[in-house]
Design a protein around this motif. Structure first.
Motif, PDB file in Angstrom:
ATOM      1  N   ALA A 128       8.206 -29.461   3.224  1.00 52.83           N
ATOM      2  CA  ALA A 128       8.465 -30.687   2.335  1.00 52.83           C
ATOM      3  C   ALA A 128       8.170 -32.017   3.122  1.00 52.83           C
ATOM      4  O   ALA A 128       7.609 -32.806   2.340  1.00 52.83           O
ATOM      5  N   GLY A 129       8.249 -32.116   4.366  1.00 53.97           N
ATOM      6  CA  GLY A 129       8.012 -33.095   5.233  1.00 53.97           C
ATOM      7  C   GLY A 129       6.441 -33.660   4.937  1.00 53.97           C
ATOM      8  O   GLY A 129       6.036 -34.921   4.682  1.00 53.97           O
ATOM      9  N   PHE A 130       5.402 -32.560   5.012  1.00 51.14           N
ATOM     10  CA  PHE A 130       4.049 -32.683   4.823  1.00 51.14           C
ATOM     11  C   PHE A 130       3.737 -33.205   3.451  1.00 51.14           C
ATOM     12  O   PHE A 130       3.113 -34.221   3.375  1.00 51.14           O
ATOM     13  N   TRP A 131       4.157 -32.303   2.428  1.00 54.65           N
ATOM     14  CA  TRP A 131       3.854 -32.724   1.130  1.00 54.65           C
ATOM     15  C   TRP A 131       4.565 -34.178   0.628  1.00 54.65           C
ATOM     16  O   TRP A 131       3.791 -34.833   0.072  1.00 54.65           O
ATOM     17  N   TRP A 132       5.640 -34.140   0.700  1.00 54.86           N
ATOM     18  CA  TRP A 132       6.105 -35.482   0.111  1.00 54.86           C
ATOM     19  C   TRP A 132       5.664 -36.566   0.905  1.00 54.86           C
ATOM     20  O   TRP A 132       5.499 -37.714   0.342  1.00 54.86           O
ATOM     21  N   THR A 133       5.442 -36.592   2.170  1.00 60.02           N
ATOM     22  CA  THR A 133       4.791 -37.642   2.793  1.00 60.02           C
ATOM     23  C   THR A 133       3.325 -38.067   2.586  1.00 60.02           C
ATOM     24  O   THR A 133       2.990 -39.041   2.071  1.00 60.02           O
ATOM     25  N   GLY A 134       2.468 -37.090   2.549  1.00 58.47           N
ATOM     26  CA  GLY A 134       1.190 -37.122   2.159  1.00 58.47           C
ATOM     27  C   GLY A 134       1.082 -37.394   0.900  1.00 58.47           C
ATOM     28  O   GLY A 134       0.404 -38.518   0.596  1.00 58.47           O
ATOM     29  N   VAL A 135       1.794 -37.028  -0.278  1.00 60.97           N
ATOM     30  CA  VAL A 135       1.489 -37.511  -1.320  1.00 60.97           C
ATOM     31  C   VAL A 135       2.232 -38.894  -1.858  1.00 60.97           C
ATOM     32  O   VAL A 135       1.553 -39.601  -2.329  1.00 60.97           O
ATOM     33  N   GLY A 136       3.300 -39.039  -1.053  1.00 63.12           N
ATOM     34  CA  GLY A 136       3.854 -40.529  -1.228  1.00 63.12           C
ATOM     35  C   GLY A 136       3.008 -41.551  -0.654  1.00 63.12           C
ATOM     36  O   GLY A 136       2.944 -42.589  -1.255  1.00 63.12           O
ATOM     37  N   VAL A 137       2.422 -41.340   0.389  1.00 66.10           N
ATOM     38  CA  VAL A 137       1.682 -42.374   1.280  1.00 66.10           C
ATOM     39  C   VAL A 137       0.212 -42.424   0.116  1.00 66.10           C
ATOM     40  O   VAL A 137      -0.079 -43.761  -0.039  1.00 66.10           O
ATOM     41  N   PHE A 138      -0.126 -41.442  -0.393  1.00 67.50           N
ATOM     42  CA  PHE A 138      -1.441 -41.483  -1.243  1.00 67.50           C
ATOM     43  C   PHE A 138      -1.146 -42.328  -2.443  1.00 67.50           C
ATOM     44  O   PHE A 138      -1.870 -43.120  -2.453  1.00 67.50           O
ATOM     45  N   VAL A 139      -0.128 -42.017  -3.006  1.00 58.33           N
ATOM     46  CA  VAL A 139       0.234 -42.850  -4.332  1.00 58.33           C
ATOM     47  C   VAL A 139       0.261 -44.461  -3.843  1.00 58.33           C
ATOM     48  O   VAL A 139      -0.177 -45.281  -4.442  1.00 58.33           O
ATOM     49  N   ALA A 140       1.415 -44.628  -3.013  1.00 61.41           N
ATOM     50  CA  ALA A 140       1.774 -45.977  -2.390  1.00 61.41           C
ATOM     51  C   ALA A 140       0.485 -46.677  -2.037  1.00 61.41           C
ATOM     52  O   ALA A 140       0.203 -48.011  -2.443  1.00 61.41           O
TER      53      ALA A 140
END
Length: 230
Positions: A128-140
């Motif tokens: 969860a840490g990997f996907w939520w952070t990776g996708v979150g940073v990508f979008v932002a």
């Protein structure tokens, strides 16, 4: 407990995503000031998606360096993301097809740090840490980069606003939280001194490459700790 662990991980991922994405404003403005247009800036963030590499690229271009020097510098700094896959392999396995490609794209400092900061025995939290952070940073990052590029195209010369040093400041802000150990601080200081010494005499891009080489050689054989402060 598992639910609470996942919720805490997602909150951490969200905070990291917003904090990191904010630097996209500076990158967008500096990229336009270096000579790229809004669409080129957006494409660079979308495809390269590595803050340090992107700042290095526009820094070399803005200093008058050629495309080859900018690409070489950016690529050299981006190589570290490939090594993160070694530590993340047990967390993400198995990944196939489009999901594997997407995982490779969002394997960055922040997604790695948040994932490996979770307890080793809590695999769902690490994922969860990997996907939520990776996708979150990508979008932002990509959204705020476009905003910065649009604003940057309208403010004129960044030096008039005191933004000409923003690339170095933003790069330092991205790196500084990771210098939690004396060895890392010493290597960073040595690399900085070397880059500053070479700047007046070396072509654009060479000081960054030399500094990165020092960091790689000095860090060889000293693995990155699993818990990286953000």
């Amino acid at each position: 407990m598992a639910r609470l662990s996942l919720d805490a991980t997602r909150q951490q991922a969200l905070s990291v995503s917003l904090a990191t994405g904010a630097y996209g404003l500076s990158f967008g403005a500096l990229s336009v000031a270096a000579g790229l247009d809004v669409w080129q800036t957006a494409a660079l963030s979308l495809l390269v998606f590595s803050g340090g590499s992107q700042f290095a690229f526009v820094g070399v271009i803005g200093a008058g360096g050629g495309a080859a020097a900018a690409v070489a510098t950016s690529t050299f700094l981006g190589l570290r993301n490939g090594f993160y896959g070694v530590g993340l392999a047990p967390v993400l396995r198995p990944l196939r097809g489009a999901r594997k490609a997407w995982g490779a794209q969002v394997t960055i400092d922040e997604s790695t740090a948040v994932a490996l900061a979770q307890p080793a025995e809590d695999l769902p939290a690490r994922r969860a840490g990997f996907w939520w952070t990776g996708v979150g940073v990508f979008v932002a990052w990509n959204a705020i980069t476009v905003l910065g590029a649009v604003l940057g195209s309208r403010i004129g010369d960044p030096a008039d606003w005191g933004l000409d040093a923003a690339a170095a400041a933003a790069f330092l802000a991205l790196v500084w939280p990771r210098l939690a150990h004396r060895r890392a601080q010493a290597v960073a200081a040595a690399s900085c001194v070397l880059a500053l010494a070479l700047t007046p005499i070396a072509p654009p891009g060479v000081p960054i490459l030399a500094a990165a080489a020092v960091a790689i050689v000095a860090g060889w054989g000293h693995p990155r700790p699993e818990e990286v402060p953000e």
